[in-house]
Write a protein that holds these residues in place. Sequence first.
Motif, PDB file in Angstrom:
ATOM      1  N   SER A   1       0.829  -1.197   0.000  1.00 27.71           N
ATOM      2  CA  SER A   1       0.000   0.000   0.000  1.00 27.71           C
ATOM      3  C   SER A   1       0.864   1.248   0.000  1.00 27.71           C
ATOM      4  O   SER A   1       1.763   1.407   0.832  1.00 27.71           O
ATOM      5  N   ALA A   2       0.589   2.145  -0.940  1.00 28.44           N
ATOM      6  CA  ALA A   2       1.364   3.385  -1.031  1.00 28.44           C
ATOM      7  C   ALA A   2       1.181   4.245   0.215  1.00 28.44           C
ATOM      8  O   ALA A   2       2.072   5.017   0.589  1.00 28.44           O
TER       9      ALA A   2
ATOM     10  N   GLU B   1      15.563  -7.628  -5.531  1.00 29.48           N
ATOM     11  CA  GLU B   1      14.160  -7.236  -5.397  1.00 29.48           C
ATOM     12  C   GLU B   1      13.906  -5.947  -6.173  1.00 29.48           C
ATOM     13  O   GLU B   1      14.677  -4.991  -6.087  1.00 29.48           O
ATOM     14  N   THR B   2      12.831  -5.925  -6.940  1.00 29.41           N
ATOM     15  CA  THR B   2      12.544  -4.781  -7.809  1.00 29.41           C
ATOM     16  C   THR B   2      11.095  -4.334  -7.640  1.00 29.41           C
ATOM     17  O   THR B   2      10.183  -5.168  -7.646  1.00 29.41           O
ATOM     18  N   TRP B   3      10.897  -3.019  -7.484  1.00 23.97           N
ATOM     19  CA  TRP B   3       9.566  -2.424  -7.278  1.00 23.97           C
ATOM     20  C   TRP B   3       9.161  -1.597  -8.485  1.00 23.97           C
ATOM     21  O   TRP B   3      10.007  -1.078  -9.215  1.00 23.97           O
ATOM     22  N   SER B   4       7.862  -1.459  -8.656  1.00 20.37           N
ATOM     23  CA  SER B   4       7.357  -0.570  -9.697  1.00 20.37           C
ATOM     24  C   SER B   4       7.721   0.870  -9.341  1.00 20.37           C
ATOM     25  O   SER B   4       7.801   1.232  -8.162  1.00 20.37           O
ATOM     26  N   ALA B   5       7.943   1.695 -10.352  1.00 20.45           N
ATOM     27  CA  ALA B   5       8.352   3.073 -10.122  1.00 20.45           C
ATOM     28  C   ALA B   5       7.284   3.880  -9.413  1.00 20.45           C
ATOM     29  O   ALA B   5       7.570   4.796  -8.645  1.00 20.45           O
ATOM     30  N   ALA B   6       6.040   3.526  -9.653  1.00 17.92           N
ATOM     31  CA  ALA B   6       4.903   4.237  -9.060  1.00 17.92           C
ATOM     32  C   ALA B   6       3.834   3.223  -8.677  1.00 17.92           C
ATOM     33  O   ALA B   6       3.792   2.119  -9.217  1.00 17.92           O
ATOM     34  N   PRO B   7       2.972   3.594  -7.756  1.00 15.31           N
ATOM     35  CA  PRO B   7       1.884   2.682  -7.394  1.00 15.31           C
ATOM     36  C   PRO B   7       0.831   2.623  -8.499  1.00 15.31           C
ATOM     37  O   PRO B   7       0.726   3.534  -9.319  1.00 15.31           O
ATOM     38  N   ILE B   8       0.091   1.532  -8.516  1.00 14.43           N
ATOM     39  CA  ILE B   8      -1.033   1.402  -9.440  1.00 14.43           C
ATOM     40  C   ILE B   8      -2.325   1.411  -8.624  1.00 14.43           C
ATOM     41  O   ILE B   8      -2.340   0.995  -7.464  1.00 14.43           O
ATOM     42  N   THR B   9      -3.391   1.925  -9.196  1.00 16.62           N
ATOM     43  CA  THR B   9      -4.704   1.832  -8.570  1.00 16.62           C
ATOM     44  C   THR B   9      -5.371   0.587  -9.125  1.00 16.62           C
ATOM     45  O   THR B   9      -5.663   0.514 -10.321  1.00 16.62           O
ATOM     46  N   THR B  10      -5.573  -0.397  -8.279  1.00 15.07           N
ATOM     47  CA  THR B  10      -5.979  -1.712  -8.748  1.00 15.07           C
ATOM     48  C   THR B  10      -7.435  -1.780  -9.200  1.00 15.07           C
ATOM     49  O   THR B  10      -8.334  -1.232  -8.565  1.00 15.07           O
ATOM     50  N   ALA B  11      -7.612  -2.488 -10.309  1.00 10.42           N
ATOM     51  CA  ALA B  11      -8.940  -2.808 -10.836  1.00 10.42           C
ATOM     52  C   ALA B  11      -9.039  -4.336 -10.871  1.00 10.42           C
ATOM     53  O   ALA B  11      -8.207  -5.032 -10.288  1.00 10.42           O
TER      54      ALA B  11
ATOM     55  N   GLY C   1      -9.255  -1.292  -5.946  1.00 13.48           N
ATOM     56  CA  GLY C   1      -9.406   0.123  -5.632  1.00 13.48           C
ATOM     57  C   GLY C   1      -8.314   0.710  -4.769  1.00 13.48           C
ATOM     58  O   GLY C   1      -8.337   1.902  -4.465  1.00 13.48           O
ATOM     59  N   GLY C   2      -7.353  -0.101  -4.389  1.00 17.04           N
ATOM     60  CA  GLY C   2      -6.262   0.411  -3.568  1.00 17.04           C
ATOM     61  C   GLY C   2      -5.122   0.945  -4.413  1.00 17.04           C
ATOM     62  O   GLY C   2      -5.040   0.674  -5.623  1.00 17.04           O
ATOM     63  N   SER C   3      -4.250   1.713  -3.800  1.00 19.45           N
ATOM     64  CA  SER C   3      -3.069   2.228  -4.479  1.00 19.45           C
ATOM     65  C   SER C   3      -1.865   1.445  -3.965  1.00 19.45           C
ATOM     66  O   SER C   3      -1.498   1.558  -2.795  1.00 19.45           O
ATOM     67  N   TYR C   4      -1.261   0.633  -4.837  1.00 21.62           N
ATOM     68  CA  TYR C   4      -0.202  -0.275  -4.412  1.00 21.62           C
ATOM     69  C   TYR C   4       1.021  -0.211  -5.318  1.00 21.62           C
ATOM     70  O   TYR C   4       0.903  -0.105  -6.539  1.00 21.62           O
TER      71      TYR C   4
END
Length: 215
Positions: free
Chosen positions: A61-62, A109-119, A95-98
């Motif tokens: 969670s962002a 370990e690698t993370w996305s550059a920005a969070p996504i709002t899940t659908a 609907g969360g921002s992750y």
Amino acid sequence: ALPISTSTSTVVINNCSITVDVKAFLQGSYAGNGSMAATLYDLGESTDPTAADSIEVSLWSAATTATASAPNYSTKVLLHTNGNASAIFPGSAVGGSYYVAIKHRNSLETWSAAPITTASTNSVDFSASLSAAYGDGVNPPMATVGTGVYALYSGDVNQDGSIDLLDLIGAETDASQLAFGYNATDCTGDGSSDLLDIIQIENNAQLILFYARPY
């Protein structure tokens, strides 16, 4: 005649699950032309001829990343030779921002550059752009394995978040014992812990690589 009574009801349908499709290559086992070694299949660990390896996909969670000690959701999935993997999470994640994070047995370990709002369905491609991964501003967040093709750094054998001497020692020990099989020190995905894995780790260790997280 008796009066006819009618009533209405509101039915709420909740999503039972969501899908996060990711695409990611592993530096050591990347063979070119958008394909990796079928390590799991070649070693008899899977009957799927496209089975490259297993990865862990997590959602952080962002809003709470800075204080969290564990991801909100996490699951292990099959990574195919073309870099594709599908992770299924509970519908409560909609609907969360992750941030989307990927872990692998000997990759950084690698993370996305920005969070996504899940659908209900989601997609994150780590393979086509360096900007897809979160960086520390010192080193590129992923390794370049071809023109416009990027992969998770290989060599974090002990999974401590860095590629260094300790990983090298582990690989040298297994190589001296002619270790073969599904071992963390096999960075090239050919089943053998040998000089090629040592070279891979040495090259990345010189870059002083650490995982990058947004906190």
